[in-house]
Design a protein around this motif. Structure first.
Motif, PDB file in Angstrom:
ATOM      1  N   PHE A  60       0.862  -1.202   0.000  1.00 40.75           N
ATOM      2  CA  PHE A  60       0.000   0.000   0.000  1.00 40.75           C
ATOM      3  C   PHE A  60       0.894   1.246   0.000  1.00 40.75           C
ATOM      4  CE2 PHE A  60      -4.146  -1.563   2.326  1.00 40.75           C
ATOM      5  CZ  PHE A  60      -4.255  -2.602   1.429  1.00 40.75           C
ATOM      6  N   TYR A  70       0.004   8.058   6.647  1.00 38.93           N
ATOM      7  CA  TYR A  70      -0.914   8.687   5.686  1.00 38.93           C
ATOM      8  C   TYR A  70      -2.322   8.126   5.924  1.00 38.93           C
ATOM      9  CZ  TYR A  70      -2.807  10.349   1.264  1.00 38.93           C
ATOM     10  OH  TYR A  70      -3.569  10.990   0.313  1.00 38.93           O
ATOM     11  N   ALA A  93      -8.301   8.456   4.537  1.00 32.68           N
ATOM     12  CA  ALA A  93      -7.477   7.688   3.588  1.00 32.68           C
ATOM     13  C   ALA A  93      -7.586   6.196   3.876  1.00 32.68           C
ATOM     14  CB  ALA A  93      -6.034   8.156   3.652  1.00 32.68           C
ATOM     15  N   ALA A  97      -8.887   3.485   1.324  1.00 31.95           N
ATOM     16  CA  ALA A  97      -8.015   2.350   0.992  1.00 31.95           C
ATOM     17  C   ALA A  97      -8.786   1.029   1.078  1.00 31.95           C
ATOM     18  CB  ALA A  97      -6.810   2.327   1.918  1.00 31.95           C
ATOM     19  N   MET A 100     -10.735   0.690  -2.009  1.00 36.04           N
ATOM     20  CA  MET A 100      -9.789   0.371  -3.081  1.00 36.04           C
ATOM     21  C   MET A 100      -9.407  -1.104  -3.049  1.00 36.04           C
ATOM     22  SD  MET A 100      -8.759   3.047  -4.901  1.00 36.04           S
ATOM     23  CE  MET A 100      -9.840   4.454  -4.861  1.00 36.04           C
ATOM     24  N   LEU A 101      -9.182  -1.604  -1.828  1.00 34.48           N
ATOM     25  CA  LEU A 101      -8.794  -3.004  -1.664  1.00 34.48           C
ATOM     26  C   LEU A 101      -9.909  -3.923  -2.180  1.00 34.48           C
ATOM     27  CD1 LEU A 101      -6.775  -5.049  -0.469  1.00 34.48           C
ATOM     28  CD2 LEU A 101      -7.844  -4.701   1.759  1.00 34.48           C
ATOM     29  N   MET A 103     -12.186  -3.109  -4.389  1.00 35.11           N
ATOM     30  CA  MET A 103     -12.234  -2.939  -5.842  1.00 35.11           C
ATOM     31  C   MET A 103     -11.147  -3.795  -6.504  1.00 35.11           C
ATOM     32  SD  MET A 103     -11.502   0.536  -8.030  1.00 35.11           S
ATOM     33  CE  MET A 103      -9.803   0.624  -7.503  1.00 35.11           C
ATOM     34  N   ILE A 107     -11.612  -6.839  -9.136  1.00 40.76           N
ATOM     35  CA  ILE A 107     -10.989  -6.857 -10.470  1.00 40.76           C
ATOM     36  C   ILE A 107     -10.234  -8.178 -10.659  1.00 40.76           C
ATOM     37  CG2 ILE A 107      -9.215  -5.808 -11.964  1.00 40.76           C
ATOM     38  CD1 ILE A 107      -9.853  -3.092 -10.676  1.00 40.76           C
ATOM     39  N   VAL A 125      -3.863  -6.973 -10.794  1.00 40.45           N
ATOM     40  CA  VAL A 125      -3.830  -5.540 -10.528  1.00 40.45           C
ATOM     41  C   VAL A 125      -3.408  -5.335  -9.075  1.00 40.45           C
ATOM     42  CG1 VAL A 125      -5.304  -3.515 -10.274  1.00 40.45           C
ATOM     43  CG2 VAL A 125      -5.547  -4.983 -12.267  1.00 40.45           C
ATOM     44  N   SER A 126      -2.527  -4.396  -8.834  1.00 41.72           N
ATOM     45  CA  SER A 126      -2.190  -4.056  -7.450  1.00 41.72           C
ATOM     46  C   SER A 126      -2.292  -2.541  -7.304  1.00 41.72           C
ATOM     47  CB  SER A 126      -0.793  -4.562  -7.104  1.00 41.72           C
ATOM     48  OG  SER A 126       0.148  -3.894  -7.910  1.00 41.72           O
ATOM     49  N   CYS A 130      -2.331   1.295 -10.766  1.00 40.52           N
ATOM     50  CA  CYS A 130      -2.973   2.578 -11.061  1.00 40.52           C
ATOM     51  C   CYS A 130      -2.199   3.738 -10.443  1.00 40.52           C
ATOM     52  CB  CYS A 130      -4.387   2.610 -10.495  1.00 40.52           C
ATOM     53  SG  CYS A 130      -5.487   1.422 -11.279  1.00 40.52           S
ATOM     54  N   THR A 135      -0.678   9.606  -4.683  1.00 44.50           N
ATOM     55  CA  THR A 135      -1.921   9.362  -3.951  1.00 44.50           C
ATOM     56  C   THR A 135      -3.133   9.455  -4.878  1.00 44.50           C
ATOM     57  OG1 THR A 135      -1.846  11.660  -3.289  1.00 44.50           O
ATOM     58  CG2 THR A 135      -1.070  10.049  -1.685  1.00 44.50           C
ATOM     59  N   PRO A 137      -3.990   9.039  -8.706  1.00 40.16           N
ATOM     60  CA  PRO A 137      -3.324   8.605  -9.933  1.00 40.16           C
ATOM     61  C   PRO A 137      -3.740   9.375 -11.174  1.00 40.16           C
ATOM     62  CG  PRO A 137      -5.002   7.013  -9.294  1.00 40.16           C
ATOM     63  CD  PRO A 137      -4.988   8.067  -8.249  1.00 40.16           C
TER      64      PRO A 137
HETATM   65  C1  HEC Z   1      -8.029   0.614 -10.905  1.00 46.22           C
HETATM   66  C2  HEC Z   1      -7.187   1.686 -10.451  1.00 46.22           C
HETATM   67  C3  HEC Z   1      -6.890   1.744  -8.956  1.00 46.22           C
HETATM   68  C4  HEC Z   1      -6.370   0.757  -8.155  1.00 46.22           C
HETATM   69  C5  HEC Z   1      -5.997  -0.671  -8.522  1.00 46.22           C
HETATM   70  C6  HEC Z   1      -6.200   1.354  -6.853  1.00 46.22           C
HETATM   71  N1  HEC Z   1      -6.611   2.648  -6.848  1.00 46.22           N
HETATM   72 FE1  HEC Z   1      -6.647   3.919  -5.262  1.00 46.22          FE
HETATM   73  N2  HEC Z   1      -7.436   5.388  -6.417  1.00 46.22           N
HETATM   74  C7  HEC Z   1      -7.732   5.263  -7.767  1.00 46.22           C
HETATM   75  C8  HEC Z   1      -8.269   6.516  -8.247  1.00 46.22           C
HETATM   76  C9  HEC Z   1      -8.706   6.816  -9.678  1.00 46.22           C
HETATM   77  C10 HEC Z   1      -8.285   7.397  -7.140  1.00 46.22           C
HETATM   78  C11 HEC Z   1      -8.635   8.893  -7.135  1.00 46.22           C
HETATM   79  C12 HEC Z   1      -9.993   9.207  -6.764  1.00 46.22           C
HETATM   80  C13 HEC Z   1     -10.050  10.750  -6.700  1.00 46.22           C
HETATM   81  O1  HEC Z   1      -9.394  11.313  -5.838  1.00 46.22           O
HETATM   82  O2  HEC Z   1     -10.721  11.333  -7.518  1.00 46.22           O
HETATM   83  C14 HEC Z   1      -7.766   6.646  -6.007  1.00 46.22           C
HETATM   84  C15 HEC Z   1      -7.643   7.170  -4.728  1.00 46.22           C
HETATM   85  C16 HEC Z   1      -7.111   6.487  -3.634  1.00 46.22           C
HETATM   86  C17 HEC Z   1      -6.947   7.035  -2.316  1.00 46.22           C
HETATM   87  C18 HEC Z   1      -7.334   8.452  -1.870  1.00 46.22           C
HETATM   88  C19 HEC Z   1      -6.104   9.313  -2.009  1.00 46.22           C
HETATM   89  C20 HEC Z   1      -6.296  10.737  -1.544  1.00 46.22           C
HETATM   90  O3  HEC Z   1      -5.644  11.092  -0.570  1.00 46.22           O
HETATM   91  O4  HEC Z   1      -7.099  11.472  -2.140  1.00 46.22           O
HETATM   92  C21 HEC Z   1      -6.375   6.069  -1.539  1.00 46.22           C
HETATM   93  C22 HEC Z   1      -5.995   6.176  -0.068  1.00 46.22           C
HETATM   94  C23 HEC Z   1      -6.193   4.899  -2.378  1.00 46.22           C
HETATM   95  N3  HEC Z   1      -6.647   5.193  -3.641  1.00 46.22           N
HETATM   96  C24 HEC Z   1      -5.629   3.724  -1.965  1.00 46.22           C
HETATM   97  C25 HEC Z   1      -5.459   2.608  -2.785  1.00 46.22           C
HETATM   98  C26 HEC Z   1      -4.876   1.346  -2.330  1.00 46.22           C
HETATM   99  C27 HEC Z   1      -4.369   1.083  -0.918  1.00 46.22           C
HETATM  100  C28 HEC Z   1      -4.895   0.498  -3.388  1.00 46.22           C
HETATM  101  C29 HEC Z   1      -4.480  -0.968  -3.424  1.00 46.22           C
HETATM  102  C30 HEC Z   1      -5.199  -1.805  -2.475  1.00 46.22           C
HETATM  103  C31 HEC Z   1      -5.497   1.215  -4.511  1.00 46.22           C
HETATM  104  N4  HEC Z   1      -5.797   2.494  -4.104  1.00 46.22           N
HETATM  105  C32 HEC Z   1      -5.688   0.668  -5.758  1.00 46.22           C
HETATM  106  C33 HEC Z   1      -7.532   4.159  -8.560  1.00 46.22           C
HETATM  107  C34 HEC Z   1      -7.042   2.934  -8.134  1.00 46.22           C
END
Ligand code: HEC
Ligand code: HEC
Length: 260
Positions: A60, A70, A93, A97, A100-101, A103, A107, A125-126, A130, A135, A137
């Motif tokens: 992470f 964070y 956050a 997270a 996101m995990l 999601m 996937i 995907v990890s 992305c 923070t 992407p």
């Molecule tokens: C398929 C693509 C994708 C994957 C895989 C992904 N993320 Fe994300 N993540 C995003 C996107 C796009 C955003 C932005 C959303 C926004 O702020 O508009 C985001 C935002 C975040 C945020 C908020 C950040 C902030 O401070 O605004 C965190 C925390 C986060 N992701 C953690 C994770 C973690 C932990 C993983 C792995 C378990 C993960 N993401 C995997 C696409 C992804």
């Protein structure tokens, strides 16, 4: 050899303990240890091993380019990493997270599992797939468009230099010839011709031999009514691609308009 390296490591540890001194070790409060049991796992398996949990958390952190705090609540007086409050869900956050995990698992398990792949274990995907150590992407051109729209072109220019300073050579942003051309076209379609020109010219400072940038610049200048400038840019492009029919055609067309 394995055994040798184990012995060496043990000797290093002994030397470290020795140099700290037995007396000061005894006087210190016991260092907090990483927990062996976890109390607030809602997505990861509740019986996950300590090693696996720590590896996951490291992924992470590395994926997003952040430290543990964070997402986790730090205690004011924490002397060791493990004094912090990892159970708390207070930080947004951490909550994001978790989504996101879920999601990511969806996937990998529901979608990628359905397609035939030569090496399934490599094609998961990890977080880093992305996030690429950011923070949020976003690509370089998306980031800069957002800055142009919020704070104007000068702020976006400053942001570009700042990002370049911090991230050049990492995989966080694409500093190749493509990004600023993309940004420039996006700005041109939003009728921000002056901003589009600024970033294209910046691109040409870094990539003076970029044929595509010279052609794009010629087209932008043409559009903004600078026919002489457009001609010079098409001619520069022709030097890079001598005899090109498209460019020769454009040059003839622009020249016709230059003649009074
Ligand atoms: C398929 C693509 C994708 C994957 C895989 C992904 N993320 Fe994300 N993540 C995003 C996107 C796009 C955003 C932005 C959303 C926004 O702020 O508009 C985001 C935002 C975040 C945020 C908020 C950040 C902030 O401070 O605004 C965190 C925390 C986060 N992701 C953690 C994770 C973690 C932990 C993983 C792995 C378990 C993960 N993401 C995997 C696409 C992804
Ligand atoms: C991007 C956000 C993020 C980062 C960075 C992160 N964690 Fe976590 N951490 C989480 C989430 C989300 C959970 C809960 C997972 C769940 O509900 O299954 C968690 C759970 C934990 C837990 C279990 C707490 C309990 O008892 O329930 C520990 C311990 C932990 N993290 C340690 C760390 C350490 C150490 C680091 C730094 C190496 C770290 N985390 C970095 C998001 C993060």
């Amino acid at each position: 050899m394995k055994i040798d390296s184990k012995i060496t490591r043990w000797l290093v540890v002994c030397a470290a303990v020795w140099s700290v001194g037995i007396g000061s070790l005894a006087a210190r409060p016991a260092q907090a240890q990483p927990p062996k049991e976890f109390h607030n796992l809602k997505v990861l398996p509740k019986d996950i091993s300590q090693d696996e949990l720590i590896d996951t958390m490291r992924d992470f952190s590395l994926g997003l380019g952040v430290r543990c705090l964070y997402c986790h609540v730090g205690k004011e007086d924490s002397k060791s990493l493990w004094d912090n409050d990892f159970v708390s869900d207070e930080k947004p956050a951490k909550q994001t997270a978790r989504v996101m995990l879920q999601m990511m698992q969806e996937i990998n398990r529901s979608h990628l599992a359905k397609i035939k792949k030569p090496a399934p274990e490599l094609l998961q995907v990890s977080c880093v797939t992305c996030h690429r150590r950011q923070t949020r992407p976003m690509s370089l051109s998306q980031t800069l468009i957002a800055t142009v729209e919020a704070d104007g072109s000068a702020a976006a220019l400053a942001r570009y230099h700042e990002l370049r300073e911090q991230h050049y050579g990492s995989d966080a942003y694409d500093f190749s010839d493509r990004s600023l051309r993309e940004l420039s076209s996006a700005l041109a379609t939003k009728d921000r011709l002056a901003d589009a020109l600024t970033f294209l010219r910046l691109n040409l400072q870094y990539f003076p031999e970029s044929l595509r940038s010279h052609v794009q610049l010629a087209e932008l200048l043409n559009e903004s009514g600078d026919t002489a400038g457009a001609l010079a840019s098409y001619e520069r492009a022709l030097e890079l691609k001598p005899g090109d029919d498209f460019l020769l055609g454009k040059i003839a067309e622009v020249k016709k308009r230059l003649v009074p």
